[in-house]
Design an enzyme around this catalytic site. Structure first.
Site, short mmCIF file in Angstrom:
data_model
loop_
_atom_site.label_atom_id
_atom_site.label_comp_id
_atom_site.label_asym_id
_atom_site.label_seq_id
_atom_site.Cartn_x
_atom_site.Cartn_y
_atom_site.Cartn_z
CB CYS A 1 4.15 17.19 3.77
SG CYS A 1 2.76 17.54 2.71
NE ARG B 1 7.10 12.54 6.48
CZ ARG B 1 6.70 11.82 7.51
NH1 ARG B 1 7.46 10.91 8.00
NH2 ARG B 1 5.51 12.01 8.05
CD1 TRP C 1 1.80 12.40 -1.87
CD2 TRP C 1 0.05 13.07 -0.66
NE1 TRP C 1 0.73 11.60 -2.20
CE2 TRP C 1 -0.36 11.98 -1.48
CE3 TRP C 1 -0.90 13.65 0.18
CZ2 TRP C 1 -1.66 11.47 -1.47
CZ3 TRP C 1 -2.20 13.15 0.18
CH2 TRP C 1 -2.57 12.07 -0.64
CG ASN D 1 2.77 16.53 7.27
OD1 ASN D 1 1.87 16.25 6.48
ND2 ASN D 1 3.49 15.62 7.89
N GLY D 2 -0.29 18.23 7.07
CA GLY D 2 -1.59 17.97 7.68
C GLY D 2 -2.69 18.68 6.90
CD GLU E 1 2.06 -6.40 0.43
OE1 GLU E 1 0.96 -5.88 0.60
OE2 GLU E 1 3.12 -5.75 0.50
CE LYS F 1 4.26 -3.32 -1.96
NZ LYS F 1 3.68 -3.56 -0.67
CD GLU G 1 2.08 0.38 -2.86
OE1 GLU G 1 2.00 1.33 -2.09
OE2 GLU G 1 2.69 -0.66 -2.57
CG HIS H 1 -17.66 -17.77 -6.90
ND1 HIS H 1 -18.80 -18.55 -7.00
CD2 HIS H 1 -16.80 -18.48 -6.14
CE1 HIS H 1 -18.64 -19.66 -6.31
NE2 HIS H 1 -17.42 -19.65 -5.77
CE LYS I 1 7.62 3.29 3.84
NZ LYS I 1 7.31 2.02 3.17
#
Ligand code: AGP
Length: 610
Positions: free
Chosen positions: A2, A27, A74, A100-101, A483, A487, A490, A506, A605
């Site tokens: 947010c 955000r 968000w 926000n929170g 990583e 990517k 995402e 395995h 983010k």
């Protein structure tokens, strides 16, 4: 999570709030809204979707108002629709609030308020806080005091800005666990959840502390805690420029940030390498140098990409400093009662410095008596302030939701720490000099990879049909495989798994057929032959191999369907180079599939909720 912005000053507020929201959109971008004071009343416009939707609602109307608050969301509680969008109001509609929170006890507060006759229009926890502020306002007739009393009833996290039509020259803001920065301009004040919404107005800022409030009037401001104690704040200067948070001619922030890596990597070790001594200087860790040297174990805690760079850190520190290292997901660390001994050191790694899980892990480690050190990008962030000491990675603002340049700068921090500790212990001066020299060559090698990005674009086009990908790497490049897979997931929404190459047999080998592209980091090092065997296993089952190989390796042509060459370097430095083609692959794949690269669905983010 947010974005919040509030303004009071000499200028018309709506374009300022809108620009602030655009800067903060990374955000969260589920819905956006704005409240301004118009003819003595609060006018609110809000809309599901991105800030552009709100912008069309505003329809270039600048309104005659110089105070207001705004929010880009968000979603945590309640689906992202118009009703749940912020700002929210009290029942009198005279108080408007952005948040926000998470208000963790919102259900019991809501029940209590409902029993007293209050009603609610949305499904959000935020509206409960707004109604609670309104409830206290009936008694106190004082916005600041009502906010303060309401916050004393709340458990959970908040960054809030509140305004009231009854106090047309006042904004009240407060925080606990969610970032809040207050900008002091020329006859104007701007408050936001991060400095990127402030920088166009001023570089002079105050970072609001947990449980602190700021009360802002036209020309003055003061701070205090939500428990009514006086506080003193230092004014800081924002360290970046407006140009750094703009796209600078690139189509996406992510691509810009990938291309910045030769510079950001250089910035991460600037002034920290003493070439002629083959040694490392880390001012931020000087106060804990002895503790580090004598530590019996290092625990590194982080999330996402930062967790991946921490894994590289584990390999580096164990190899060069001979200290046992454990890497923990911050979200697990807090809840599993970790054992922390007297001589353990905990590192917390975070680009944003605001990740709630990582902050909670830091608190847990501190409570157990550990020294906690930060490896952080965002200057002045909560993690930077919560840790006992640490180092900034100096990557500059990272806006693309998919983290790229922060990864290479975090790996750089671990390289420096490992060599710093290693030189205190057993690395010779001549080896130190050799390593320092190789590090200084990395930026040019990164640049040569970027100059060849077209080749990766072609590979991305070729494989954009695939629904699944496997990423394999060994040793230092196993975390790079993780990583690369993250990517791709995402930003292109393609399922991808990262594995240590030898672990494939395995289990994951069952997935391999002609529709499964396998990206393998097969650079020339001590385990090259073993990786070739893993490639053979993939090929034998019809899998398509994309190899990241070392320049000059002709042999790999016998095994891979596609090859991307990276320059040769020492094996512990290869993650810095091998990750770049994987970042580019995910980027071009996402572009090819028409995805929203900088604002991928469901993500934000910095994750400031647990
Ligand atoms: C990476 O691309 C992510 N968007 C995400 O995994 C991120 O790395 C994670 O949330 C940790 O963030 P931090 O580094 O700001 O703490």
């Amino acid at each position: 999570m947010c974005g919040i912005v509030g303004y009071i000053g000499k200028n018309l507020v709506s374009p300022i709030l809108l620009n602030g929201l655009k800067r903060l959109e990374y955000r969260g971008y589920d819905s956006a809204g704005i409240s301004i004071l118009q003819n003595g009343q609060i006018l609110t416009l809000k809309k599901a979707g991105k800030v552009a939707e709100l912008e069309s609602l505003l329809n270039h109307n600048d309104y005659d108002s110089k105070i207001g608050i705004a929010h880009t969301r968000w979603a945590t509680h309640g689906e992202p629709n118009d009703l749940n969008a912020h700002p929210h109001f009290d029942n009198s509609k005279e108080i408007s609030l952005v948040h926000n929170g998470i208000i963790e006890n919102y259900a019991s507060l809501k029940k209590n308020l409902t029993e007293r006759g209050y009603y609610f229009e949305s499904d959000t926890d935020t509206e409960v806080l707004a109604v609670l502020v309104g409830h206290f306002y009936i008694k106190t007739k004082d916005l600041c005091e009502s906010v303060r009393l309401a916050l004393n009833e709340v458990t959970g996290t908040f960054g809030i800005v509140v305004m009231s039509s009854n106090e047309p020259n006042t904004l009240v803001a407060a925080r606990r666990g969610s970032p809040m920065v207050f900008g002091i301009g020329d006859d104007e004040f701007i408050i936001a959840s991060d400095a990127s919404a402030i920088i166009a107005h001023t570089k002079q800022v105050i970072y609001i502390n947990d449980n602190e409030m700021i009360i802002v009037n036209q020309n003055t401001f003061h701070t205090k805690t939500i428990y009514n104690e006086k506080t003193d704040n230092k004014i800081h200067e924002i360290e970046f420029d407006l140009t750094q948070i703009e796209k600078g001619g690139f189509p996406h922030f992510m691509l810009k940030e990938i291309y910045e890596q030769p510079i950001t990597f250089k910035d991460s070790f600037r002034g920290r390498i003493i070439q002629k001594e083959g040694d490392i200087k880390l001012g931020g860790l000087r106060s804990v140098a002895e503790n580090l040297r004598n530590s019996k174990r290092i625990i590194i805690t982080a999330c996402g990409t930062s967790w991946h760079s921490s894994l590289v850190g584990e390999y580096l520190i164990e190899n060069f400093a001979n200290i046992p290292v454990e890497v923990e997901y911050a979200s697990e660390f807090r809840y599993r009662n970790p054992v922390i001994n007297k001589d353990d050191i905990v590192f917390a790694v975070s680009q944003s410095g605001e990740t709630a899980d990582t902050l909670a892990a830091i608190k847990e480690a501190k409570q157990k008596g550990a020294i906690v050190l930060g490896i952080v990008n965002q200057v002045g962030s909560s993690i930077a302030r919560e840790t006992d000491a640490g180092m900034y990675i100096h990557a500059g603002p990272e806006i693309g939701v998919a983290s790229t340049k922060a990864f290479t700068s975090q790996v750089s921090a671990f390289i420096l720490i490992a060599l710093y500790l290693g030189r205190m212990k057993n690395i010779s001066k001549s080896d130190g000099m050799r390593y320092c020299n190789e590090i200084s060559l990395i930026p040019d090698k990164m640049q040569s990879i970027l100059d060849n990005a077209e080749a990766i674009k072609e590979i991305a086009k070729h494989y954009s049909y695939a629904n699944n990908f496997l990423y394999l790497g060994r040793g230092y490049n196993f975390p790079v495989a993780l990583e690369g897979a993250l990517k791709l997931k995402e930003i292109s929404y393609i399922h991808a798994e990262g594995y240590p190459a030898a672990e494939m047999k395995h289990g994951p080998i069952a997935l391999i057929d002609e529709n499964m592209p396998v990206v393998i980091i097969a650079t020339k090092d001590e385990i090259y032959e073993k990786v070739i065997s893993n490639i053979e296993e993939v090929r034998a089952r019809g899998g398509k191999v994309i190899a990241i190989a070392t320049e000059g390796d002709e042999n790999i042509k016998n095994y891979a369907n596609h090859i991307f060459y990276i320059p040769e370097t020492l094996s512990f430095l290869t993650p810095l180079l091998a990750v770049i083609p994987l970042q580019l692959l995910s980027y071009y794949m996402a572009v090819e599939l028409g995805r929203d690269v900088d604002q991928p669905r469901n993500l934000a983010k910095s994750v400031t909720v647990e």
